[in-house]
Scaffold this motif. Structure first.
Motif, PDB file in Angstrom:
ATOM      1  N   LEU A 267      41.136 144.009   0.022  1.00  0.00           N
ATOM      2  CA  LEU A 267      41.746 144.550   1.222  1.00  0.00           C
ATOM      3  C   LEU A 267      40.771 145.465   1.944  1.00  0.00           C
ATOM      4  O   LEU A 267      39.815 145.977   1.345  1.00  0.00           O
ATOM      5  CB  LEU A 267      43.019 145.324   0.851  1.00  0.00           C
ATOM      6  N   GLY A 268      41.028 145.691   3.219  1.00  0.00           N
ATOM      7  CA  GLY A 268      40.152 146.559   4.000  1.00  0.00           C
ATOM      8  C   GLY A 268      40.116 147.982   3.484  1.00  0.00           C
ATOM      9  O   GLY A 268      39.166 148.724   3.739  1.00  0.00           O
ATOM     10  N   SER A 269      41.153 148.377   2.752  1.00  0.00           N
ATOM     11  CA  SER A 269      41.216 149.731   2.195  1.00  0.00           C
ATOM     12  C   SER A 269      40.281 149.921   1.017  1.00  0.00           C
ATOM     13  O   SER A 269      40.065 151.038   0.566  1.00  0.00           O
ATOM     14  CB  SER A 269      42.650 150.012   1.728  1.00  0.00           C
ATOM     15  N   GLY A 270      39.728 148.810   0.494  1.00  0.00           N
ATOM     16  CA  GLY A 270      38.907 148.878  -0.711  1.00  0.00           C
ATOM     17  C   GLY A 270      39.664 148.469  -1.951  1.00  0.00           C
ATOM     18  O   GLY A 270      39.075 148.317  -3.025  1.00  0.00           O
ATOM     19  N   GLY A 271      40.971 148.292  -1.825  1.00  0.00           N
ATOM     20  CA  GLY A 271      41.770 147.870  -2.959  1.00  0.00           C
ATOM     21  C   GLY A 271      41.760 146.364  -3.120  1.00  0.00           C
ATOM     22  O   GLY A 271      41.166 145.625  -2.334  1.00  0.00           O
ATOM     23  N   GLN A 272      42.424 145.899  -4.164  1.00  0.00           N
ATOM     24  CA  GLN A 272      42.515 144.468  -4.436  1.00  0.00           C
ATOM     25  C   GLN A 272      43.958 144.140  -4.829  1.00  0.00           C
ATOM     26  O   GLN A 272      44.579 144.863  -5.609  1.00  0.00           O
ATOM     27  CB  GLN A 272      41.573 144.061  -5.570  1.00  0.00           C
ATOM     28  N   VAL A 273      44.499 143.078  -4.257  1.00  0.00           N
ATOM     29  CA  VAL A 273      45.830 142.621  -4.600  1.00  0.00           C
ATOM     30  C   VAL A 273      45.704 141.323  -5.381  1.00  0.00           C
ATOM     31  O   VAL A 273      44.869 140.474  -5.075  1.00  0.00           O
ATOM     32  CB  VAL A 273      46.701 142.423  -3.344  1.00  0.00           C
ATOM     33  N   ALA A 274      46.525 141.192  -6.429  1.00  0.00           N
ATOM     34  CA  ALA A 274      46.492 140.000  -7.267  1.00  0.00           C
ATOM     35  C   ALA A 274      47.908 139.553  -7.579  1.00  0.00           C
ATOM     36  O   ALA A 274      48.800 140.380  -7.804  1.00  0.00           O
ATOM     37  CB  ALA A 274      45.738 140.279  -8.564  1.00  0.00           C
ATOM     38  N   LEU A 275      48.119 138.243  -7.595  1.00  0.00           N
ATOM     39  CA  LEU A 275      49.415 137.675  -7.944  1.00  0.00           C
ATOM     40  C   LEU A 275      49.525 137.545  -9.458  1.00  0.00           C
ATOM     41  O   LEU A 275      48.635 136.995 -10.109  1.00  0.00           O
ATOM     42  CB  LEU A 275      49.571 136.287  -7.322  1.00  0.00           C
ATOM     43  N   SER A 276      50.632 138.020  -9.998  1.00  0.00           N
ATOM     44  CA  SER A 276      50.820 137.947 -11.447  1.00  0.00           C
ATOM     45  C   SER A 276      51.775 136.844 -11.870  1.00  0.00           C
ATOM     46  O   SER A 276      51.633 136.286 -12.959  1.00  0.00           O
ATOM     47  CB  SER A 276      51.358 139.282 -11.970  1.00  0.00           C
ATOM     48  N   GLY A 277      52.759 136.535 -11.032  1.00  0.00           N
ATOM     49  CA  GLY A 277      53.854 135.698 -11.490  1.00  0.00           C
ATOM     50  C   GLY A 277      54.934 136.568 -12.096  1.00  0.00           C
ATOM     51  O   GLY A 277      54.837 137.794 -12.131  1.00  0.00           O
ATOM     52  N   LEU A 278      55.996 135.926 -12.579  1.00  0.00           N
ATOM     53  CA  LEU A 278      57.168 136.642 -13.068  1.00  0.00           C
ATOM     54  C   LEU A 278      56.980 137.161 -14.492  1.00  0.00           C
ATOM     55  O   LEU A 278      56.372 136.504 -15.331  1.00  0.00           O
ATOM     56  CB  LEU A 278      58.384 135.720 -13.034  1.00  0.00           C
ATOM     57  N   GLY A 279      57.517 138.344 -14.758  1.00  0.00           N
ATOM     58  CA  GLY A 279      57.591 138.841 -16.116  1.00  0.00           C
ATOM     59  C   GLY A 279      56.571 139.895 -16.478  1.00  0.00           C
ATOM     60  O   GLY A 279      55.495 140.008 -15.874  1.00  0.00           O
ATOM     61  N   ALA A 280      56.920 140.667 -17.510  1.00  0.00           N
ATOM     62  CA  ALA A 280      56.102 141.796 -17.929  1.00  0.00           C
ATOM     63  C   ALA A 280      54.744 141.375 -18.470  1.00  0.00           C
ATOM     64  O   ALA A 280      53.723 142.017 -18.189  1.00  0.00           O
ATOM     65  CB  ALA A 280      56.858 142.609 -18.984  1.00  0.00           C
ATOM     66  N   ALA A 281      54.697 140.310 -19.256  1.00  0.00           N
ATOM     67  CA  ALA A 281      53.426 139.902 -19.871  1.00  0.00           C
ATOM     68  C   ALA A 281      52.398 139.521 -18.813  1.00  0.00           C
ATOM     69  O   ALA A 281      51.224 139.905 -18.899  1.00  0.00           O
ATOM     70  CB  ALA A 281      53.662 138.738 -20.830  1.00  0.00           C
ATOM     71  N   ARG A 282      52.825 138.782 -17.804  1.00  0.00           N
ATOM     72  CA  ARG A 282      51.901 138.381 -16.744  1.00  0.00           C
ATOM     73  C   ARG A 282      51.475 139.586 -15.903  1.00  0.00           C
ATOM     74  O   ARG A 282      50.324 139.695 -15.494  1.00  0.00           O
ATOM     75  CB  ARG A 282      52.531 137.304 -15.871  1.00  0.00           C
TER      76      ARG A 282
END
Length: 245
Positions: free
Chosen positions: A36-51
């Motif tokens: 992201l432009g803020s310097g952060g990163q977004v990632a998709l995990s999927g459903l559930g705590a383990a993921r």
């Protein structure tokens, strides 16, 4: 070295559960991620705590110095309505552990959500999808929480392991009275993708309840859209948009 605060976390790792929830930040493919432009990163995990936990650990390994749980949640109390912005002060894990949310981040996101109905309080970990009012009532009674999701506690636990700031940013989708139709289990896979064929087969297997389930799916779609609109309003501050600064 002192523990960083949310305001100092210039490279936050954002764990998003579903593609539709992540869309306000970035359009991601399956298990995808984006800077992201803020310097952060977004990632998709999927459903559930383990993921969610695995995704959070990956983000920390790649340099995240703070963690954010992002997406929607189920309301456990009648005061919550679809589209309410949840900025919990604490997250309660299923084992009874509590994790505090970073105060600096709470202030920043609350400012970005000006005009929205903002709710604080406690967010609980749900062991699975809360498909009926009885399940929501039981969790509310045992936890005292306003709302619940399956992933935030796992992300908070990783943040605690690495002594990093954490916040959950969740928008209410289904409220305390909305019953999720049985077909919802067939409609989504673990990565949050819609599965039209299994959904149609599930509906065909319950012919007497087709109309009721379709009505419930329509109600859920409207509520989820309200949650998406809320996430879209606070997303610019995480993306680093000039207008949000």
């Amino acid at each position: 070295m002192s523990r960083p605060t949310g305001a100092q976390a210039t490279r936050p790792g954002i764990v998003a559960t579903l593609p539709a929830e992540a869309r306000a930040l970035a359009r991601l493919r399956l298990r995808g991620r984006a800077l992201l432009g803020s310097g952060g990163q977004v990632a998709l995990s999927g459903l559930g705590a383990a993921r969610a936990e695995a995704t959070a650990r990956m983000l920390v390994a790649e340099g995240a110095n703070g963690l954010i749980s992002w997406g929607s949640a189920a309301g456990l109390m009648p005061v919550l309505a679809p589209g309410d912005l949840l900025l919990p002060h604490q997250v309660r894990a299923a084992n009874g552990d509590y994790y505090a949310c970073d105060r600096d981040w709470l202030t920043t996101i609350a400012h970005a959500g000006d005009g929205l109905r903002i709710r604080h309080g406690l967010l609980a970990e749900a062991p699975g999808a809360l498909t009926d009012t009885a399940a929501k009532q039981r969790l509310q009674q045992t936890s005292g929480a306003l709302a619940a999701d399956m992933e935030s506690a796992a992300v908070a636990r990783v943040a605690a392991d690495f002594d990093l700031p954490f916040i959950a940013i969740r928008a209410v989708a289904d409220d305390a009275t909305l019953i999720l139709p049985p077909v919802i289990h067939a409609a989504l896979d673990v990565d949050g993708r819609l599965r039209p064929v299994p959904m149609l087969r599930a509906l065909a297997g319950r012919p007497r309840s087709v109309h009721a389930q379709l009505r419930a799916l329509k109600q859920l779609a409207v509520a989820f859209r309200a949650a998406q609109d809320t996430l879209a309003q606070v997303a610019p501050v995480l993306r680093g948009d000039t207008a949000a600064n």
